[in-house]
Design an enzyme around this catalytic site. Sequence first.
Site, short mmCIF file in Angstrom:
data_model
loop_
_atom_site.label_atom_id
_atom_site.label_comp_id
_atom_site.label_asym_id
_atom_site.label_seq_id
_atom_site.Cartn_x
_atom_site.Cartn_y
_atom_site.Cartn_z
N CYS A 100 -7.17 5.51 40.95
CA CYS A 100 -5.91 4.95 41.26
C CYS A 100 -4.60 5.29 40.36
CB CYS A 100 -6.18 3.41 41.39
SG CYS A 100 -4.64 2.20 41.84
N CYS A 193 -9.90 -3.99 41.21
CA CYS A 193 -8.71 -4.81 41.92
C CYS A 193 -9.10 -5.26 43.31
CB CYS A 193 -7.32 -4.24 41.88
SG CYS A 193 -7.29 -2.52 42.28
#
Length: 353
Positions: A100, A193
């Site tokens: 990410c 997340c």
Amino acid sequence: MRGTHVTVGMSGGVDSSLTAALLVEQGYQVTGVYLRNWSRDLPGFKCPWAEDLADAERVAVRLGIGFEVWDCEEAYRQEVVDYLVDSYRQGLTPNPDVMCNEKIKFGTFARLAEEHGADLIATGHYARTRRGRLLRSADAHKDQTYFLWRVPGTVLARTLFPIGDISSKTEVREMAAARGLEVASKPDSQGICFVGEVGLRPFLLEEIERKPGDIVEWGTGRVLGRHQGAFLYTVGQRKGLDLGGGPARYVVRTDTEANIVTVTDDLSCPDLWTSRVCCHDARWVGGAAPADGRYLARTRHTGQLREVEAVFAPEGGTFSISYPEPVRTVAPGQSVVLYEGEECLGGGVADRF
């Protein structure tokens, strides 16, 4: 600093909110951006993206800065979520936060910010930079350089980490509260997340077909129980084996092709320990591999920094590290990150053993 335009990635949390506030105080021209990476609800878990967006927008209003929402869901699915699922399908233990950072926060976001006229970008990461070098944060416990090892120095050279010099998360919250930021007491996000509270196992079972198989005992091959898919387990795992009573057992090997999980209750089992780790897909912040020699290595976030002897292949894509004494085996797919003092040099991905 006046006239220097900084685009800040704002997640709605306290770290990125304080980041924006500090940059405003320092005289930068600040624009806040919320990256919408994932908005899909999962079984038993409502994705909090809308609430996070609202928190980020309220902070931006309070600070009097411009605010935008950029849709990165397609890139995030391809670069992060698919990477996670494909890695587990192969029996690896990936670091999606690493991808990410490389692909989205310091890839897509950094590129779009430049296209929108930003001179610099900033995030709420616990790290520091110096002329394109990546340094550990002042808060050793919160340090996030382990997740940033794939970010090139050319991007870091135009990146600001304002909270990297703050000594503790407690101080970050106190500073945010002193500035009237409502997110000062907002809990930290936990785990991956986009998975959130639902947990990784239920998410993987939504993405990968269940494939029941045997849990066998190392050394004897005796079947101890059943599992729903070898991809659900990682080397060194102790919890979640569902083998009933008896001694604690640890996963020592997963074979996704044969769909077998091997476990042991013997902590001296050689498969639980190693003195050498080979790595591939190496990336170096400065662009080139370091010279052979002694470095510090970390194989998980907040894991102990250990001295190793590193040897790098001539082509720079692979390397190996050797420990002076055996350590717990590193799960294939995990990031192995090297440091020289405070500086994060880069790293690689642990091979199968």
